[in-house]
Motif scaffolding. Structure first.
Motif, PDB file in Angstrom:
ATOM      1  N   ASP A 262       1.073  -1.530   0.401  1.00 56.03           N
ATOM      2  CA  ASP A 262      -0.202   0.222   0.257  1.00 56.03           C
ATOM      3  C   ASP A 262       1.123   1.689  -0.114  1.00 56.03           C
ATOM      4  O   ASP A 262       0.670   2.392  -0.721  1.00 56.03           O
ATOM      5  CB  ASP A 262      -1.243   0.075   1.343  1.00 56.03           C
ATOM      6  N   ALA A 263       1.976   1.277   1.084  1.00 53.32           N
ATOM      7  CA  ALA A 263       2.757   2.266   0.962  1.00 53.32           C
ATOM      8  C   ALA A 263       3.288   2.683  -0.575  1.00 53.32           C
ATOM      9  O   ALA A 263       3.632   3.858  -0.624  1.00 53.32           O
ATOM     10  CB  ALA A 263       3.795   2.356   1.774  1.00 53.32           C
ATOM     11  N   PHE A 264       3.723   1.291  -1.395  1.00 49.22           N
ATOM     12  CA  PHE A 264       4.569   1.692  -2.081  1.00 49.22           C
ATOM     13  C   PHE A 264       3.344   2.578  -3.726  1.00 49.22           C
ATOM     14  O   PHE A 264       3.686   2.913  -4.288  1.00 49.22           O
ATOM     15  CB  PHE A 264       4.798   0.724  -3.104  1.00 49.22           C
ATOM     16  N   ILE A 265       2.322   2.340  -3.668  1.00 50.71           N
ATOM     17  CA  ILE A 265       1.172   2.592  -4.524  1.00 50.71           C
ATOM     18  C   ILE A 265       1.102   4.254  -4.132  1.00 50.71           C
ATOM     19  O   ILE A 265       1.039   3.944  -5.256  1.00 50.71           O
ATOM     20  CB  ILE A 265      -0.059   2.031  -3.977  1.00 50.71           C
ATOM     21  N   ILE A 266       1.407   4.658  -3.120  1.00 53.01           N
ATOM     22  CA  ILE A 266       0.458   5.799  -2.746  1.00 53.01           C
ATOM     23  C   ILE A 266       2.053   6.448  -2.748  1.00 53.01           C
ATOM     24  O   ILE A 266       1.511   7.823  -3.547  1.00 53.01           O
ATOM     25  CB  ILE A 266       0.270   5.322  -1.087  1.00 53.01           C
ATOM     26  N   LEU A 267       3.252   6.185  -2.201  1.00 52.87           N
ATOM     27  CA  LEU A 267       4.060   6.640  -3.202  1.00 52.87           C
ATOM     28  C   LEU A 267       4.642   6.636  -5.172  1.00 52.87           C
ATOM     29  O   LEU A 267       4.508   8.014  -5.175  1.00 52.87           O
ATOM     30  CB  LEU A 267       4.886   5.948  -2.883  1.00 52.87           C
ATOM     31  N   LEU A 268       3.544   6.306  -5.510  1.00 57.61           N
ATOM     32  CA  LEU A 268       3.606   6.375  -7.495  1.00 57.61           C
ATOM     33  C   LEU A 268       2.554   7.031  -6.987  1.00 57.61           C
ATOM     34  O   LEU A 268       3.124   7.900  -8.483  1.00 57.61           O
ATOM     35  CB  LEU A 268       3.961   4.849  -7.259  1.00 57.61           C
ATOM     36  N   ARG A 269       1.455   6.845  -6.846  1.00 53.89           N
ATOM     37  CA  ARG A 269       0.412   7.908  -7.363  1.00 53.89           C
ATOM     38  C   ARG A 269       0.983  10.208  -6.696  1.00 53.89           C
ATOM     39  O   ARG A 269       0.768  11.093  -7.451  1.00 53.89           O
ATOM     40  CB  ARG A 269      -0.505   7.836  -6.275  1.00 53.89           C
ATOM     41  N   GLU A 270       2.030   9.800  -5.693  1.00 58.22           N
ATOM     42  CA  GLU A 270       2.003  11.485  -5.051  1.00 58.22           C
ATOM     43  C   GLU A 270       3.193  11.616  -6.304  1.00 58.22           C
ATOM     44  O   GLU A 270       2.731  12.971  -6.352  1.00 58.22           O
ATOM     45  CB  GLU A 270       2.486  11.272  -3.419  1.00 58.22           C
ATOM     46  N   GLY A 271       4.153  11.139  -6.722  1.00 60.10           N
ATOM     47  CA  GLY A 271       5.168  11.681  -6.886  1.00 60.10           C
ATOM     48  C   GLY A 271       4.581  11.322  -9.022  1.00 60.10           C
ATOM     49  O   GLY A 271       4.392  13.092  -9.772  1.00 60.10           O
ATOM     50  N   VAL A 272       3.837  10.277  -8.928  1.00 59.82           N
ATOM     51  CA  VAL A 272       3.263  10.945 -10.419  1.00 59.82           C
ATOM     52  C   VAL A 272       2.248  12.699 -10.516  1.00 59.82           C
ATOM     53  O   VAL A 272       2.591  13.405 -11.415  1.00 59.82           O
ATOM     54  CB  VAL A 272       2.639  10.126 -10.847  1.00 59.82           C
ATOM     55  N   THR A 273       1.368  12.650  -9.599  1.00 64.42           N
ATOM     56  CA  THR A 273       0.470  13.211  -9.483  1.00 64.42           C
ATOM     57  C   THR A 273       1.235  15.037  -9.431  1.00 64.42           C
ATOM     58  O   THR A 273       1.031  16.317 -10.029  1.00 64.42           O
ATOM     59  CB  THR A 273      -0.785  13.713  -8.478  1.00 64.42           C
ATOM     60  N   ILE A 274       2.197  15.416  -8.477  1.00 69.31           N
ATOM     61  CA  ILE A 274       2.682  16.297  -7.897  1.00 69.31           C
ATOM     62  C   ILE A 274       3.914  16.446  -9.325  1.00 69.31           C
ATOM     63  O   ILE A 274       3.803  18.063  -9.324  1.00 69.31           O
ATOM     64  CB  ILE A 274       3.918  15.555  -6.788  1.00 69.31           C
ATOM     65  N   TYR A 275       4.249  15.197 -10.253  1.00 74.30           N
ATOM     66  CA  TYR A 275       4.759  15.812 -11.490  1.00 74.30           C
ATOM     67  C   TYR A 275       4.026  16.672 -12.204  1.00 74.30           C
ATOM     68  O   TYR A 275       4.875  17.610 -12.370  1.00 74.30           O
ATOM     69  CB  TYR A 275       5.475  14.816 -12.004  1.00 74.30           C
ATOM     70  N   PHE A 276       2.665  15.747 -12.580  1.00 74.93           N
ATOM     71  CA  PHE A 276       1.500  16.501 -13.417  1.00 74.93           C
ATOM     72  C   PHE A 276       1.353  18.544 -12.897  1.00 74.93           C
ATOM     73  O   PHE A 276       1.415  19.042 -13.624  1.00 74.93           O
ATOM     74  CB  PHE A 276       0.431  15.741 -13.434  1.00 74.93           C
ATOM     75  N   LEU A 277       0.917  18.040 -11.340  1.00 71.81           N
ATOM     76  CA  LEU A 277       0.337  19.583 -10.701  1.00 71.81           C
ATOM     77  C   LEU A 277       2.056  20.995 -10.944  1.00 71.81           C
ATOM     78  O   LEU A 277       1.554  21.843 -11.508  1.00 71.81           O
ATOM     79  CB  LEU A 277       0.104  19.480  -9.364  1.00 71.81           C
ATOM     80  N   ILE A 278       3.381  20.628 -10.854  1.00 75.43           N
ATOM     81  CA  ILE A 278       3.977  21.311 -11.050  1.00 75.43           C
ATOM     82  C   ILE A 278       4.425  21.995 -12.464  1.00 75.43           C
ATOM     83  O   ILE A 278       4.706  22.592 -12.665  1.00 75.43           O
ATOM     84  CB  ILE A 278       5.476  20.834 -10.433  1.00 75.43           C
ATOM     85  N   SER A 279       4.457  20.753 -13.659  1.00 72.66           N
ATOM     86  CA  SER A 279       4.302  20.688 -14.928  1.00 72.66           C
ATOM     87  C   SER A 279       3.215  22.532 -15.488  1.00 72.66           C
ATOM     88  O   SER A 279       3.545  22.459 -15.213  1.00 72.66           O
ATOM     89  CB  SER A 279       4.608  19.621 -15.909  1.00 72.66           C
ATOM     90  N   ASN A 280       2.130  21.619 -14.544  1.00 70.16           N
ATOM     91  CA  ASN A 280       1.897  22.691 -15.335  1.00 70.16           C
ATOM     92  C   ASN A 280       1.568  24.508 -14.982  1.00 70.16           C
ATOM     93  O   ASN A 280       1.098  24.955 -15.276  1.00 70.16           O
ATOM     94  CB  ASN A 280      -0.410  22.351 -14.728  1.00 70.16           C
ATOM     95  N   VAL A 281       2.121  24.218 -13.508  1.00 70.70           N
ATOM     96  CA  VAL A 281       2.638  25.600 -12.780  1.00 70.70           C
ATOM     97  C   VAL A 281       3.093  26.056 -13.436  1.00 70.70           C
ATOM     98  O   VAL A 281       3.598  27.197 -14.169  1.00 70.70           O
ATOM     99  CB  VAL A 281       2.927  25.061 -11.304  1.00 70.70           C
ATOM    100  N   LEU A 282       4.359  25.610 -14.039  1.00 76.80           N
ATOM    101  CA  LEU A 282       5.806  25.821 -15.046  1.00 76.80           C
ATOM    102  C   LEU A 282       4.819  26.862 -16.189  1.00 76.80           C
ATOM    103  O   LEU A 282       5.733  27.642 -16.314  1.00 76.80           O
ATOM    104  CB  LEU A 282       6.662  24.929 -14.661  1.00 76.80           C
ATOM    105  N   LYS A 283       4.412  25.872 -15.893  1.00 77.04           N
ATOM    106  CA  LYS A 283       3.446  26.333 -18.051  1.00 77.04           C
ATOM    107  C   LYS A 283       2.303  27.591 -17.512  1.00 77.04           C
ATOM    108  O   LYS A 283       2.330  27.814 -19.012  1.00 77.04           O
ATOM    109  CB  LYS A 283       3.007  24.784 -18.871  1.00 77.04           C
ATOM    110  N   GLY A 284       2.249  27.932 -16.968  1.00 77.75           N
ATOM    111  CA  GLY A 284       1.291  28.512 -16.437  1.00 77.75           C
ATOM    112  C   GLY A 284      -0.042  28.384 -16.501  1.00 77.75           C
ATOM    113  O   GLY A 284      -0.741  29.845 -16.131  1.00 77.75           O
ATOM    114  N   ARG A 285      -0.204  26.887 -16.386  1.00 79.34           N
ATOM    115  CA  ARG A 285      -1.780  27.116 -16.704  1.00 79.34           C
ATOM    116  C   ARG A 285      -2.216  26.918 -15.154  1.00 79.34           C
ATOM    117  O   ARG A 285      -3.644  27.355 -15.392  1.00 79.34           O
ATOM    118  CB  ARG A 285      -1.863  25.107 -16.899  1.00 79.34           C
ATOM    119  N   ILE A 286      -1.874  27.012 -14.281  1.00 75.42           N
ATOM    120  CA  ILE A 286      -2.485  26.889 -12.539  1.00 75.42           C
ATOM    121  C   ILE A 286      -1.687  27.798 -11.393  1.00 75.42           C
ATOM    122  O   ILE A 286      -0.722  27.549 -11.942  1.00 75.42           O
ATOM    123  CB  ILE A 286      -2.509  25.953 -12.225  1.00 75.42           C
TER     124      ILE A 286
END
Ligand code: ADP
Length: 601
Positions: A262-286
């Protein structure tokens, strides 16, 4: 390990929901209403955070900050109050549902055939059914909570997916995939849980019996002290604790694997979603405030997804327990319950005939072997013989508690299996060994009803030789029995209790009387007096007396002497004495014993 159940998870879930609705109609709508303030209460702090960062980004306007905090406090309070109010109402439904199930078990116990009640299989099944009612974190009590929390978690997950859908559809896809993986992982857990329960239930039962049951019973206190049994209890309890430790250790081992995955799955989910969010901030979308908001939402999402998985896992565990409960509840009731009376003249004196009756409790050992005899209307029959000869079994068969394996038992010439059970039971005034008394008044225990004929009840007490004792009690026949349960109540001695049961049999005034060692706690003189009195009181009734004291059955019209499940001698006392067989030897031995006792007095 996969466990076979009679019904699928879906079938059991539907069953539980329909029963919860029957216990309280508002259960489902309350669960849905509860979901909204609950989700909103969780989202409020996230929304406040987003609003405050937004205000700070645009120049830190103090008035706006105060307004935002004010609105937050107001709505948070409203949602929290609504949530707490609905939660309290819903927890009442849990109790109602548990009591609803408990009532069903109690009613079932009274309706299933007696022969089943006594069986080991039935007792095991009953323990399991009780587990559903009593097991607070997985059984009936928890089912209502699971339902409520499932509504919260589903509403929460859908809200987060709706918000992320507006940001990036790929994020929703990732959240769904991760959600499904977590779900699959957790669904394995309930088998593990069932395995744990199945091993744990018998150990818990034994531990409770040894640690809480027996040692705390007032009746056992004498023996425990005199024989110093306390030193015998402790090692047994230690063994049970050791067994339980082993079971818990193996359960925790498999649980640890689950937690790690379960801990491994949480790590994977947080890593991928944070990556998506940060790239959206950098692109000025959010904006940064949006980033903080979405990031906080992720935590809430993780909480709710976990809630769904646990909810499903608990539902499965509850379904396993519910399966046991259903198997018990859905057993066949006593047959013939609603049939019309077959023979109206049954209330006249009855003749009883056993024709080649054979019986075995376990299907292997024959306890009764070809028993045949006839008791004419109003005849008094004594059944005597060594312990285990089969006397009580004969009476259990006669009163319809068990069915014969072969042969017939006839009442007024008709097979007893043809009579509706309730009608059959109404024909007997029986006093068995270990009869039941209730923590009610003496009078109610005699009449076995709260409405009774006072004069008849008093007469019954008098005839049974208990009236004088009852007069000495503060509230007479209105005195409550059982000191432990009733303040100001009383306990009767073994002999007095037997007289109370005799009074009960006299009060019932049924056409067939069965007395199965009802006077074993009385001295021979008192026993003889009672039997003689009974003899005159039951003149027109067909009566059966079982007593290990042969002298007290001398007044009977006929004596059946049983050995190893067979009638080996039959006749009057004088006839059997003249035979000089088993009855004679037993009688002589008992007379010698009593003469010896008299000599030593
Ligand atoms: P008696 O009344 O002559 O002492 P019972 O009729 O009580 O004898 O018992 C006859 C035999 O049946 C005994 O061997 C006893 O152990 C057995 N027995 C009695 N009740 C049960 C039961 N509920 N299950 C299995 N065996 C039983």
């Amino acid at each position: 390990m996969t466990y076979k159940t009679k019904y699928s998870v879906l079938e059991n879930s539907k069953y539980m929901i329909s029963h919860i609705k029957r216990a309280d109609k508002s259960a489902i709508s309350l669960a849905v209403f509860y979901a909204f303030p609950s989700v909103m209460a969780t989202l409020m702090s996230t929304l406040l955070l987003k609003t405050l960062i937004g205000i700070l980004e645009n120049g830190a306007d103090l008035t706006k900050i105060i307004q935002a905090v004010g609105v937050f406090v107001l709505f948070s309070s409203i949602f929290t109050v609504a949530k707490n109010y609905l939660e309290t109402r819903h927890s009442v439904i849990s109790t109602k549902y548990r009591l609803y199930c408990q009532t069903h078990i109690i009613e079932k116990n009274m309706r299933i055939p007696y022969e089943k009640i006594e069986s080991r299989e039935n007792r095991k099944l009953l323990d399991k059914a009780n587990e559903f009612v009593a097991y607070s974190s997985k059984g009936a009590n928890a089912t209502v909570t699971i339902l409520r929390e499932l509504a919260v978690n589903l509403v929460g997950v859908f809200s987060v997916c709706a918000v992320f859908f507006a940001v990036d559809i790929r994020l929703v896809a990732i959240l769904i995939i991760v959600g499904v993986c977590t779900f699959l992982l957790y669904s394995r857990e309930s088998d593990n849980e069932k395995n744990y329960q199945d091993k744990n239930v018998p150990i818990t039962k034994k531990t409770v019996y040894l640690a809480i049951g027996k040692p705390t019973e007032i009746k056992a206190a004498k023996d425990i002290r005199v024989f110093n049994i306390s030193s015998w209890f402790s090692p047994l309890i230690d063994i049970l604790i050791g067994e339980r430790k082993e079971i818990i250790a193996s359960f925790l081992k498999s649980d640890f694997k689950l937690i790690s995955a379960d801990a491994f799955i949480i790590l994977l989910r947080e890593g991928v979603t944070i990556y998506f969010l940060i790239s959206n901030v950098l692109k000025g979308r959010i904006s940064v405030s949006d980033f903080v908001f979405y990031f906080a939402l992720l935590n809430a999402f993780s909480l709710w997804i976990r809630g769904i998985c646990l909810g499903y896992q608990w539902t499965k565990a509850a379904c396993l327990l519910c399966d046991d409960y259903r198997i018990y509840i859905e057993q066949k009731d006593e047959e013939n319950e609603d049939s019309e009376p077959i023979c109206k003249e049954l209330y006249a004196p009855c003749s009883v005939e056993f024709k080649n009756v054979c019986f075995s409790y376990d299907g292997k050992t024959q306890v009764l072997k070809n028993i045949s005899f006839k008791a004419e209307k109003g005849e008094k029959i004594a059944l005597v013989g060594e312990n285990g000869a089969g006397k009580t079994t004969c009476m259990k068969l006669l009163s319809g508690l068990y069915l014969t394996n072969s042969g017939e038992i006839l009442l007024n010439g008709k097979d007893i299996s043809l009579y509706p059970k309730q009608q059959l039971f109404s024909l007997f005034s029986a006093v068995f060994q270990n009869s039941l008394f209730l923590p009610a008044t003496v009078a109610e225990n005699v009449a076995l009803s709260v409405d009774y004929d006072k004069d008849r009840m008093k007469d019954a007490l008098k005839m049974a030789g208990l009236a004088d004792k009852i007069k000495t009690l503060k509230h007479g026949e209105n005195t409550l029995l059982d000191k432990e349960l009733n303040k100001g109540g009383t306990d009767l001695s073994g002999g007095e209790m037997q007289k109370l049961f005799l009074a009960r049999a006299l009060y019932k005034d049924a056409p067939i009387v069965i007395l199965d060692e009802p006077t074993s706690a009385l001295d021979p003189i008192a026993e003889n007096e009672i039997y003689l009195k009974f003899n005159s009181l039951t003149e027109n009734k067909t009566s059966f007396y079982i007593s290990h004291r042969l002298s007290s059955t001398r007044f009977c019209d006929r004596i059946l002497f049983l050995k190893d499940g067979k009638i080996i001698e039959s006749g009057t006392h004088d006839e059997l004495m003249a035979l000089k067989g088993g009855y004679f030897r037993m009688y002589e031995m008992q007379s010698y014993y009593y003469r010896e006792q008299e000599g030593t007095l």
